[in-house]
Design a protein around this motif. Structure first.
Motif, PDB file in Angstrom:
ATOM      1  N   GLU A 322     -14.740  15.193 -15.646  1.00  0.00           N
ATOM      2  CA  GLU A 322     -15.589  14.320 -14.846  1.00  0.00           C
ATOM      3  C   GLU A 322     -15.625  14.775 -13.397  1.00  0.00           C
ATOM      4  N   ASP A 323     -16.777  14.536 -12.771  1.00  0.00           N
ATOM      5  CA  ASP A 323     -16.929  14.879 -11.362  1.00  0.00           C
ATOM      6  C   ASP A 323     -16.319  13.829 -10.441  1.00  0.00           C
ATOM      7  N   LYS A 324     -16.095  12.644 -10.967  1.00  0.00           N
ATOM      8  CA  LYS A 324     -15.559  11.562 -10.141  1.00  0.00           C
ATOM      9  C   LYS A 324     -14.546  10.786 -10.967  1.00  0.00           C
ATOM     10  N   VAL A 325     -13.392  10.543 -10.345  1.00  0.00           N
ATOM     11  CA  VAL A 325     -12.322   9.788 -10.989  1.00  0.00           C
ATOM     12  C   VAL A 325     -11.982   8.603 -10.087  1.00  0.00           C
ATOM     13  N   THR A 326     -12.015   7.412 -10.674  1.00  0.00           N
ATOM     14  CA  THR A 326     -11.725   6.195  -9.916  1.00  0.00           C
ATOM     15  C   THR A 326     -10.291   5.772 -10.180  1.00  0.00           C
ATOM     16  N   MET A 327      -9.572   5.480  -9.060  1.00  0.00           N
ATOM     17  CA  MET A 327      -8.174   5.042  -9.143  1.00  0.00           C
ATOM     18  C   MET A 327      -8.016   3.720  -8.406  1.00  0.00           C
ATOM     19  N   LEU A 328      -7.085   2.903  -8.880  1.00  0.00           N
ATOM     20  CA  LEU A 328      -6.824   1.595  -8.302  1.00  0.00           C
ATOM     21  C   LEU A 328      -5.799   1.719  -7.193  1.00  0.00           C
ATOM     22  N   TYR A 329      -6.106   1.163  -6.062  1.00  0.00           N
ATOM     23  CA  TYR A 329      -5.200   1.190  -4.910  1.00  0.00           C
ATOM     24  C   TYR A 329      -3.858   0.547  -5.274  1.00  0.00           C
ATOM     25  N   LEU A 363      -2.768  16.957 -11.416  1.00  0.00           N
ATOM     26  CA  LEU A 363      -2.669  16.422 -10.067  1.00  0.00           C
ATOM     27  C   LEU A 363      -2.111  15.001 -10.141  1.00  0.00           C
ATOM     28  N   ARG A 364      -0.927  14.792  -9.533  1.00  0.00           N
ATOM     29  CA  ARG A 364      -0.255  13.493  -9.611  1.00  0.00           C
ATOM     30  C   ARG A 364      -0.147  12.876  -8.220  1.00  0.00           C
ATOM     31  N   PHE A 365      -0.281  11.562  -8.190  1.00  0.00           N
ATOM     32  CA  PHE A 365      -0.111  10.793  -6.964  1.00  0.00           C
ATOM     33  C   PHE A 365       1.075   9.839  -7.170  1.00  0.00           C
ATOM     34  N   HIS A 366       2.037   9.911  -6.242  1.00  0.00           N
ATOM     35  CA  HIS A 366       3.178   9.013  -6.361  1.00  0.00           C
ATOM     36  C   HIS A 366       2.735   7.560  -6.260  1.00  0.00           C
ATOM     37  N   ARG A 367       1.861   7.314  -5.324  1.00  0.00           N
ATOM     38  CA  ARG A 367       1.277   5.987  -5.189  1.00  0.00           C
ATOM     39  C   ARG A 367      -0.100   6.139  -4.566  1.00  0.00           C
ATOM     40  N   VAL A 368      -1.058   5.456  -5.123  1.00  0.00           N
ATOM     41  CA  VAL A 368      -2.443   5.610  -4.680  1.00  0.00           C
ATOM     42  C   VAL A 368      -2.654   4.802  -3.409  1.00  0.00           C
ATOM     43  N   ARG A 369      -3.098   5.511  -2.368  1.00  0.00           N
ATOM     44  CA  ARG A 369      -3.489   4.883  -1.111  1.00  0.00           C
ATOM     45  C   ARG A 369      -4.916   5.300  -0.796  1.00  0.00           C
ATOM     46  N   TYR A 370      -5.466   4.634   0.178  1.00  0.00           N
ATOM     47  CA  TYR A 370      -6.853   4.961   0.524  1.00  0.00           C
ATOM     48  C   TYR A 370      -6.969   6.321   1.201  1.00  0.00           C
ATOM     49  N   ASP A 371      -5.858   6.809   1.783  1.00  0.00           N
ATOM     50  CA  ASP A 371      -5.959   8.104   2.448  1.00  0.00           C
ATOM     51  C   ASP A 371      -5.972   9.264   1.457  1.00  0.00           C
ATOM     52  N   VAL A 392     -13.760  17.559  -7.836  1.00  0.00           N
ATOM     53  CA  VAL A 392     -13.558  16.233  -8.416  1.00  0.00           C
ATOM     54  C   VAL A 392     -13.311  15.267  -7.259  1.00  0.00           C
ATOM     55  N   PHE A 393     -14.116  14.240  -7.205  1.00  0.00           N
ATOM     56  CA  PHE A 393     -13.966  13.253  -6.137  1.00  0.00           C
ATOM     57  C   PHE A 393     -13.054  12.133  -6.629  1.00  0.00           C
ATOM     58  N   ILE A 394     -11.971  11.901  -5.897  1.00  0.00           N
ATOM     59  CA  ILE A 394     -11.040  10.822  -6.194  1.00  0.00           C
ATOM     60  C   ILE A 394     -11.489   9.591  -5.411  1.00  0.00           C
ATOM     61  N   ASP A 395     -11.983   8.596  -6.129  1.00  0.00           N
ATOM     62  CA  ASP A 395     -12.476   7.368  -5.508  1.00  0.00           C
ATOM     63  C   ASP A 395     -11.417   6.280  -5.693  1.00  0.00           C
ATOM     64  N   VAL A 396     -10.927   5.770  -4.574  1.00  0.00           N
ATOM     65  CA  VAL A 396      -9.882   4.748  -4.603  1.00  0.00           C
ATOM     66  C   VAL A 396     -10.537   3.389  -4.381  1.00  0.00           C
ATOM     67  N   VAL A 397     -10.336   2.475  -5.304  1.00  0.00           N
ATOM     68  CA  VAL A 397     -10.851   1.113  -5.186  1.00  0.00           C
ATOM     69  C   VAL A 397      -9.671   0.161  -5.267  1.00  0.00           C
ATOM     70  N   GLY A 398      -9.883  -1.044  -4.709  1.00  0.00           N
ATOM     71  CA  GLY A 398      -8.821  -2.046  -4.763  1.00  0.00           C
ATOM     72  C   GLY A 398      -8.897  -2.990  -3.589  1.00  0.00           C
ATOM     73  N   LYS A 399      -7.877  -3.772  -3.467  1.00  0.00           N
ATOM     74  CA  LYS A 399      -7.855  -4.747  -2.383  1.00  0.00           C
ATOM     75  C   LYS A 399      -7.719  -4.038  -1.044  1.00  0.00           C
ATOM     76  N   PRO A 400      -8.105  -4.717   0.049  1.00  0.00           N
ATOM     77  CA  PRO A 400      -8.084  -4.062   1.355  1.00  0.00           C
ATOM     78  C   PRO A 400      -6.671  -3.671   1.769  1.00  0.00           C
ATOM     79  N   SER A 401      -6.620  -2.654   2.613  1.00  0.00           N
ATOM     80  CA  SER A 401      -5.387  -2.220   3.256  1.00  0.00           C
ATOM     81  C   SER A 401      -5.623  -2.265   4.759  1.00  0.00           C
TER      82      SER A 401
END
Length: 693
Positions: A322-329, A363-371, A392-401
């Motif tokens: 996929e060209d775009k992957v969405t992750m939860l903040y 590609l692993r993320f210890h914890r997903v942040r908006y940065d 691949v665009f990593i799109d982070v969605v979730g509650k505000p930070s």
């Protein structure tokens, strides 16, 4: 009748030989030698003596049974084909046999003394009429079977000797003789493929090649054996698009039929098969694999050969990625897997686009942040080929930070307080709200319509920023301000504590600094007084004019200036003001040639407030790149009247102030400060007057 006469003569000669004297003076000059003669030809047996006397008789004896053939030069009549030849006067008595026959074959002796007789063999050679014959091995045999060959010879005299030859070398021989036939057998218990084509020859030799040449018969052996396959190149390496040739070398008898196949798959459609060769004019990556050639000639087992075709091609990243992957903040340990194909096997890594930061795959993320949101590249590299990438665009969605510059802000009383927070979120919150919780814990919503308050919002990268400006703050505005934002995933809050610095605190801090300066000045005067007692400074004291009671304070020594404060830290350079514990004071002009006692005379009007530059409080940071002075929000210090220069109470110990990002450069209420300076000047005048007395 003639025969009887001959026999009588022979016996008479024998009698005479027996009664002859035993002593003899003759000796052999030529002894008889073995001689071979072709059947029907003449043979001559040589014999000669030295010192032979007339009384000595030379006798020839021969087959059968060593009968007497001649005495001296006389040959018995029964030997019509024999005669003695040679010069008898010289002792030569050679025996000649004409038209030799087989009965002439045997041993012949020549002697004068029977006890010292010398003999020789006469061989009458009758050549073989035909070469020997071979039986067995007429049919083609198979490897693993046994072989038996028999060689036979007939006729000829003497009987021939039989020998088996493998080519030109003797193989083995064993013979069984009879009067008429000679035989020799050859036996091999187990044939191999190496026996195919062997030339077995049976050779018959009578021993006299100059009279009868050896004769032989040959048989070439034919052995069938299964195919033996050899592969010159078990592994063939080629780049995609280039031609390839696969080869199998087959050894078999009879000739084998070669077929090609690809293990597990069908042969490529574009191919050329030429016996033991499989040619692919233009290979593709799908042509790689294991190929087998099969050779079959009807003799089991079937021969097999294997060739591995390695097709090198550049790396290719899987198209389904996929060209775009969405992750939860806020999610822990998510990963993105990149799959790439290539030969050689590609090395896969990840990097942030337009950077040199690399990570392993997945590609692993210890914890997903908006940065972490952004574009990442899957990089696949193989030796010999150019690397390929996929974004691949990593799109982070979730509650505000919510992020803030500081958790606590300090502002001087009467100045403008700036509280800032930055909100990241996907989706972005509809609005950002501010609330205020006072020291009693009561929380109220802050509205942009409130007097002396403004809220500035503007977009930033991947979010928005909100700045709360409180103008002319006072102690009543102290408390905790809360920045709040929410979206469909939840709500976020950020608390910022505001501390207002009052005028009393500033005066106390300034008084401590002034007292320190006075102590340094008094110490300097004491040193000069000590020097005067040694009559060094006396003359200078007479030239010093009397100090007026309105002299200004000498300049503050640099040693009392605190590092980390003042205009130099903020990037603003002010040459006419110097900082003393956070408060801006006038900087005295250079002394020039003035004496130390006249310092401050150029500020004789210090008691008059109208001669001082206005005191201001300058914020170190300009919000949003804006010059605070341009907003008119910084109030000037009011002019103090002369009544304010009366006295100053003993200052209380200054409280310890925690300075954050928002520092104050000065505070209003400069009357107490000036009184402290005036009192310090009076103390200086009294010391100098006492010194002159």
């Amino acid at each position: 009748m003639a025969t009887l006469r001959a026999l009588g003569l022979r016996w008479a000669l024998i009698f005479l030989w027996r009664i002859a004297p035993l002593a003899s003076g003759a000796s052999y000059r030529v002894r008889p030698q073995p001689t071979a003669v072709l059947h029907g030809q003449t043979a001559v047996l040589r014999c000669a003596f030295d010192q032979i006397s007339d009384k000595e008789v030379v006798i020839w004896g021969g087959p059968p049974n060593q009968l007497v053939i001649s005495t001296g030069s006389n040959v018995l009549p029964v030997y019509g084909r024999h005669r003695v030849v040679g010069d008898t006067a010289r002792g030569e008595f050679n025996l000649e046999i004409r038209d030799t026959k087989l009965e002439d074959d045997g041993k012949y002796t020549c002697y004068t003394d029977p006890m010292a007789a010398a003999g020789a063999i006469l061989t009458v050679v009758v050549p073989m009429p035909n070469p020997p014959s071979i039986s067995g091995g007429e049919l083609t045999l198979t490897a693993g079977e046994q072989l038996s060959l028999t060689c036979r010879s007939s006729g000829g005299h003497p009987a021939p000797r039989l020998t088996w030859l493998n080519g030109t070398d003797p193989f083995q021989s064993s013979s069984v003789s009879s009067d008429e036939d000679k035989t020799l057998e050859l036996f091999i218990p187990r044939l191999t493929k190496w026996d195919d084509g062997t030339n077995f020859t049976c050779l018959a030799d009578q021993g006299f090649p100059e009279l009868a040449k050896p004769k032989g018969t040959s048989r070439i052996l034919r052995v069938k054996y299964p195919p033996l396959v050899q592969v010159p190149s078990p592994s063939v390496h080629v780049r995609e698009g280039e031609p390839a040739s696969l080869s199998c070398m087959v050894d078999s008898n009879p000739k084998a039929e070669v077929t090609w196949r690809k293990v597990g798959e069908a042969l490529p459609s574009l191919k050329i098969i030429r016996d033991h060769l499989l040619q692919l004019p233009k290979v593709s990556r799908t042509d790689g694999g294991l190929y087998q050639c099969e050779a079959n000639n009807g003799v089991p087992p079937v021969g097999l050969g294997s060739v591995t075709l390695q097709v090198y091609y550049p790396p290719v990243i899987e198209a389904t990625m996929e060209d775009k992957v969405t992750m939860l903040y806020g999610r822990d340990d998510p990963s993105v897997q990149c799959i790439a194909d290539g030969n050689p096997k590609p090395h896969i890594r990840w990097r942030r686009k337009d950077t040199s930061l690399y990570w392993d795959n997945p590609l692993r993320f210890h914890r997903v942040r908006y940065d972490v949101q952004g574009t990442y590249q899957c990089v696949a590299a193989s030796d010999g080929f150019q690397e390929v990438t996929k974004d691949v665009f990593i799109d982070v969605v979730g509650k505000p930070s919510i992020q803030s510059d500081a958790s606590a802000v300090e502002a001087a009383e009467g100045s403008t307080a700036r509280l800032h927070c930055e909100i990241l979120g996907d989706p972005l919150p509809g609005r950002v709200t501010w609330s205020w919780r006072n020291k009693q814990g009561v929380e109220n919503i802050v509205m942009a319509t409130d007097v002396g308050l403004s809220i500035i919002e503007k977009p930033v990268d991947d979010g928005t920023s909100s700045t709360l400006l409180l103008k002319d703050v006072g102690i009543a505005q102290e408390g905790t301000y809360i920045c709040q934002a929410s979206n469909m995933f939840g709500e976020a809050r950020r608390e910022i504590r505001l501390e207002v610095l009052g005028s009393d605190q500033s005066v106390v801090a300034l008084s401590v600094s002034v007292l320190m300066a006075v102590l340094v000045l008094v110490a300097a005067l004491c040193v000069c007084w000590a020097v005067r007692t040694r009559r060094i400074c006396r003359k200078k004291r007479k030239e010093t004019p009397a100090l007026s009671p309105t002299r200004s304070m000498p300049p503050i020594p640099k040693s009392v200036k605190r590092l980390g404060h003042g205009t130099n830290d903020s990037g603003v350079e002010d040459l006419e003001l110097q900082e003393l514990d956070g408060t801006l004071k006038p900087r005295p002009p250079p002394r020039g040639d003035k004496q130390w006692a006249s310092v401050g005379l150029s500020y004789s009007g210090l008691a008059h407030a109208t001669t001082l530059p206005p005191y201001t409080t300058v914020e170190r940071h300009r919000p949003d790149g804006e010059d605070i002075r341009s907003r008119g929000g910084i109030p000037e210090e009011s002019v103090l009247s002369s009544d304010e220069y009366i006295s100053i109470e003993a200052p209380t110990p200054p409280p310890k102030i925690q300075r954050g990002r928002w520092k104050t450069r000065g505070t209003p209420g400069g009357a107490s400060v000036r009184n402290s300076l005036h009192e310090a000047e009076n103390a200086l005048n009294e010391i100098q007057q006492a010194d002159s007395i």
